[in-house]
Design a protein around this motif. Structure first.
Motif, PDB file in Angstrom:
ATOM      1  N   GLY A 157      35.319  56.443  29.542  1.00 27.96           N
ATOM      2  CA  GLY A 157      34.036  57.106  30.360  1.00 27.96           C
ATOM      3  C   GLY A 157      34.728  58.061  31.202  1.00 27.96           C
ATOM      4  N   PRO A 158      33.721  58.507  32.058  1.00 23.39           N
ATOM      5  CA  PRO A 158      34.246  59.375  33.260  1.00 23.39           C
ATOM      6  C   PRO A 158      34.913  58.571  34.180  1.00 23.39           C
ATOM      7  CG  PRO A 158      31.725  59.122  33.396  1.00 23.39           C
ATOM      8  CD  PRO A 158      32.339  58.395  31.992  1.00 23.39           C
ATOM      9  N   GLU A 159      35.571  59.121  34.848  1.00 23.39           N
ATOM     10  CA  GLU A 159      36.446  58.481  36.387  1.00 23.39           C
ATOM     11  C   GLU A 159      37.204  57.132  35.426  1.00 23.39           C
ATOM     12  OE1 GLU A 159      33.035  57.104  38.701  1.00 23.39           O
ATOM     13  OE2 GLU A 159      33.542  59.003  40.000  1.00 23.39           O
ATOM     14  N   ARG A 160      37.880  57.466  34.773  1.00 26.72           N
ATOM     15  CA  ARG A 160      38.827  56.669  34.022  1.00 26.72           C
ATOM     16  C   ARG A 160      39.711  55.935  34.923  1.00 26.72           C
ATOM     17  NH1 ARG A 160      37.777  60.355  29.870  1.00 26.72           N
ATOM     18  NH2 ARG A 160      40.042  61.352  30.083  1.00 26.72           N
ATOM     19  N   ARG A 161      40.514  56.697  35.791  1.00 26.95           N
ATOM     20  CA  ARG A 161      41.767  56.078  36.577  1.00 26.95           C
ATOM     21  C   ARG A 161      40.857  55.274  37.504  1.00 26.95           C
ATOM     22  NH1 ARG A 161      46.538  58.374  37.845  1.00 26.95           N
ATOM     23  NH2 ARG A 161      46.025  60.220  36.627  1.00 26.95           N
ATOM     24  N   ARG A 162      39.786  55.606  38.063  1.00 27.74           N
ATOM     25  CA  ARG A 162      39.133  54.716  39.155  1.00 27.74           C
ATOM     26  C   ARG A 162      38.758  53.394  38.499  1.00 27.74           C
ATOM     27  NH1 ARG A 162      34.650  52.887  40.362  1.00 27.74           N
ATOM     28  NH2 ARG A 162      33.579  54.024  38.844  1.00 27.74           N
ATOM     29  N   ARG A 163      38.170  53.392  37.450  1.00 25.00           N
ATOM     30  CA  ARG A 163      37.859  52.159  36.719  1.00 25.00           C
ATOM     31  C   ARG A 163      38.895  51.367  36.228  1.00 25.00           C
ATOM     32  NH1 ARG A 163      32.223  52.424  35.499  1.00 25.00           N
ATOM     33  NH2 ARG A 163      31.067  54.525  35.546  1.00 25.00           N
ATOM     34  N   ALA A 164      40.032  51.836  35.863  1.00 27.00           N
ATOM     35  CA  ALA A 164      41.030  51.072  35.386  1.00 27.00           C
ATOM     36  C   ALA A 164      41.718  50.517  36.567  1.00 27.00           C
ATOM     37  CB  ALA A 164      42.105  52.132  34.737  1.00 27.00           C
ATOM     38  N   GLY A 165      41.625  51.095  37.811  1.00 26.01           N
ATOM     39  CA  GLY A 165      42.188  50.609  39.024  1.00 26.01           C
ATOM     40  C   GLY A 165      41.375  49.544  39.492  1.00 26.01           C
ATOM     41  N   ALA A 166      39.989  49.536  39.095  1.00 19.63           N
ATOM     42  CA  ALA A 166      39.118  48.282  39.704  1.00 19.63           C
ATOM     43  C   ALA A 166      39.466  47.083  38.556  1.00 19.63           C
ATOM     44  CB  ALA A 166      37.711  48.840  39.589  1.00 19.63           C
ATOM     45  N   LEU A 167      39.405  47.476  37.270  1.00 18.23           N
ATOM     46  CA  LEU A 167      39.903  46.516  36.552  1.00 18.23           C
ATOM     47  C   LEU A 167      41.059  45.663  36.651  1.00 18.23           C
ATOM     48  CD1 LEU A 167      38.786  44.974  33.643  1.00 18.23           C
ATOM     49  CD2 LEU A 167      39.900  46.762  32.382  1.00 18.23           C
ATOM     50  N   ALA A 168      42.148  46.437  37.076  1.00 17.11           N
ATOM     51  CA  ALA A 168      43.262  45.889  37.200  1.00 17.11           C
ATOM     52  C   ALA A 168      43.263  44.961  38.506  1.00 17.11           C
ATOM     53  CB  ALA A 168      44.589  46.823  37.576  1.00 17.11           C
ATOM     54  N   THR A 169      42.310  45.327  39.497  1.00 18.13           N
ATOM     55  CA  THR A 169      42.254  44.057  40.492  1.00 18.13           C
ATOM     56  C   THR A 169      41.619  43.003  40.174  1.00 18.13           C
ATOM     57  OG1 THR A 169      41.993  46.103  42.239  1.00 18.13           O
ATOM     58  CG2 THR A 169      40.944  44.115  42.923  1.00 18.13           C
ATOM     59  N   VAL A 170      40.595  43.353  39.402  1.00 18.33           N
ATOM     60  CA  VAL A 170      40.020  41.852  38.795  1.00 18.33           C
ATOM     61  C   VAL A 170      41.031  40.983  37.980  1.00 18.33           C
ATOM     62  CG1 VAL A 170      38.493  41.207  36.987  1.00 18.33           C
ATOM     63  CG2 VAL A 170      37.769  43.140  38.717  1.00 18.33           C
ATOM     64  N   LEU A 171      41.890  41.823  37.150  1.00 27.69           N
ATOM     65  CA  LEU A 171      42.844  41.033  36.492  1.00 27.69           C
ATOM     66  C   LEU A 171      43.861  40.214  37.344  1.00 27.69           C
ATOM     67  CD1 LEU A 171      43.530  43.393  33.439  1.00 27.69           C
ATOM     68  CD2 LEU A 171      42.206  41.453  33.536  1.00 27.69           C
ATOM     69  N   ARG A 172      44.291  40.951  38.376  1.00 26.16           N
ATOM     70  CA  ARG A 172      45.106  40.191  39.412  1.00 26.16           C
ATOM     71  C   ARG A 172      44.537  38.965  39.964  1.00 26.16           C
ATOM     72  NH1 ARG A 172      46.546  45.348  40.792  1.00 26.16           N
ATOM     73  NH2 ARG A 172      45.150  45.314  42.718  1.00 26.16           N
ATOM     74  N   ARG A 173      43.018  39.052  40.277  1.00 22.08           N
ATOM     75  CA  ARG A 173      42.339  38.068  41.044  1.00 22.08           C
ATOM     76  C   ARG A 173      41.712  36.997  40.122  1.00 22.08           C
ATOM     77  NH1 ARG A 173      38.806  40.659  45.738  1.00 22.08           N
ATOM     78  NH2 ARG A 173      38.020  38.910  45.735  1.00 22.08           N
ATOM     79  N   ALA A 174      41.762  37.193  38.738  1.00 20.07           N
ATOM     80  CA  ALA A 174      41.190  36.309  37.686  1.00 20.07           C
ATOM     81  C   ALA A 174      41.798  34.954  37.971  1.00 20.07           C
ATOM     82  CB  ALA A 174      41.582  36.822  36.481  1.00 20.07           C
ATOM     83  N   PRO A 175      43.000  34.528  38.099  1.00 20.32           N
ATOM     84  CA  PRO A 175      43.394  33.108  38.126  1.00 20.32           C
ATOM     85  C   PRO A 175      42.703  32.472  39.385  1.00 20.32           C
ATOM     86  CG  PRO A 175      45.355  34.675  37.726  1.00 20.32           C
ATOM     87  CD  PRO A 175      44.201  35.493  38.103  1.00 20.32           C
ATOM     88  N   GLY A 176      42.555  32.948  40.288  1.00 20.04           N
ATOM     89  CA  GLY A 176      41.832  32.441  41.652  1.00 20.04           C
ATOM     90  C   GLY A 176      40.399  32.124  41.347  1.00 20.04           C
ATOM     91  N   ALA A 177      39.830  33.418  40.586  1.00 20.55           N
ATOM     92  CA  ALA A 177      38.398  33.119  40.285  1.00 20.55           C
ATOM     93  C   ALA A 177      38.187  32.210  39.187  1.00 20.55           C
ATOM     94  CB  ALA A 177      37.839  34.699  39.568  1.00 20.55           C
ATOM     95  N   LEU A 178      39.097  31.968  38.499  1.00 24.68           N
ATOM     96  CA  LEU A 178      38.852  30.772  37.464  1.00 24.68           C
ATOM     97  C   LEU A 178      39.068  29.317  38.086  1.00 24.68           C
ATOM     98  CD1 LEU A 178      40.726  32.230  34.309  1.00 24.68           C
ATOM     99  CD2 LEU A 178      38.099  32.016  34.595  1.00 24.68           C
TER     100      LEU A 178
END
Length: 344
Positions: free
Chosen positions: A295-316
């Motif tokens: 999609g558009p703004e791929r770089r920005r969206r990828a950055g948001a996804l990377a943040t989620v993956l870093r915080r995923a262990p705490g979320a779980l």
């Protein structure tokens, strides 16, 4: 319970004129004989905002000196008050006559301890101004069906709704129920997944039971997250259609900014990881991955996804804590989720 005292919390960050207008509308409210105190939490505003708010004798000011986000501001306001019920009102909204009394009244009629518990009520939020269908390519507000609406700038056109509460879709997206629906249409059902954070009343007992808003989300989806916790602990949320506010949508924030989009996308996924069933989490992640790749703004969206993956262990880990404390199974709450498109 019998509601004897009500605390109103208004969070502001700049936008002094809007906040003063909001406070003036509260000063005109009849609270049905209940004691009312109004607290304004300032998130580090500039340009004389704190001095102007501090000069009012009808409110108490909690000046935080920095921007703690909507969640941090609300939590500070709740901590500074003692009312049986806490009312949240957007600083860029105007409360219509009767709003406060009507929003709080259902708590007086709460059923007994063996019945469902009323944790929150949520009002009917009308957008300021009038709207018409936008011409092709014309900017405007987009409803759940993908239609775009443009402001008319005068008294012609339709009155549209901002919210009749909060709902969650089957891909984990928290959104306003009845967004851009006809404001002159029939009243929405009382049953709704969650509350709108700019027009809601919460029982203090419910907040003490489930805990405060999640300040790690800063802003956006923090109300959806708290609504999940309320539901999992057996608290009910009810829409009160005759408790009306008029809202300047994005009057105090820029919903088109990269800041908004980053927090909105990131927080949607984090809340799903903590609360939603696995199929919902899978759909939410898949949707974001596709947008990050194609999609558009791929770089920005990828950055948001990377943040989620870093915080995923705490979320779980938090997901497991929520499950241990739950009184209602996740599947029962998930039955309230709605399709991603427009309502049928």
């Amino acid at each position: 319970m019998t509601v004897r005292s009500v605390s109103v919390v208004v969070v502001t960050w700049n936008g002094l004129d809007l906040t003063l207008r909001c406070l003036d509308s509260l000063a005109r409210q009849d609270a049905g004989g209940r004691d009312v105190d109004v607290v304004v939490v300032d998130n580090g505003s500039t340009g004389g905002t704190v001095a102007a708010l501090g000069a009012r004798d009808d409110v108490r000011l909690v000046a935080l000196g920095r921007n703690t986000g909507f969640a941090g501001g609300v939590n500070a306001g709740v901590a500074a008050t003692t009312g049986d019920v806490v009312v949240l009102l957007n600083n860029d909204a105007v409360a219509e006559p009767g709003f406060l009394d009507r929003l709080v009244a259902p708590f007086d009629a709460e059923p007994g301890p063996d019945a469902l518990r009323l944790g929150a009520t949520t009002g009917r939020v009308v957008l300021s101004g009038r709207f018409r269908p936008a011409a092709p390519g014309e900017p405007g507000l987009v409803d759940h069906a993908g239609r775009t609406w443009a402001r008319t700038g005068d008294d012609t056109g339709a009155r549209l709704l901002n919210s009749t509460g909060n709902e969650v879709t089957r891909s984990g997206n928290g959104r306003d129920r009845d967004w851009l629906a006809d404001a002159d249409g029939p009243a929405a059902p009382a049953a709704v997944f969650g509350f709108n954070g700019g027009s809601a009343a919460l029982a203090r007992a419910a907040l003490e039971d489930v805990g405060p808003l999640d300040e790690s989300l800063f802003m956006y989806h923090e109300v959806t997250e708290l609504s999940w916790r309320l539901r999992r602990r057996g608290w009910v949320v009810a829409h009160v259609p005759d408790a009306v506010t008029v809202h300047d949508h994005a009057g105090s924030s820029d919903s088109g900014s990269a800041f908004f989009r980053d927090h909105n996308e990131r927080n949607r996924l984090l809340v799903a990881l903590v609360h939603a069933p696995v199929p919902v989490v899978a759909r939410a992640l898949a949707r974001t991955v596709v947008r990050a790749c194609l999609g558009p703004e791929r770089r920005r969206r990828a950055g948001a996804l990377a943040t989620v993956l870093r915080r995923a262990p705490g979320a779980l880990r938090r997901r497991r804590r929520v499950d241990r404390a739950a009184r209602v199974p996740r599947s029962e709450v998930a039955a309230l989720l709605v399709p991603d498109g427009a309502p049928a």
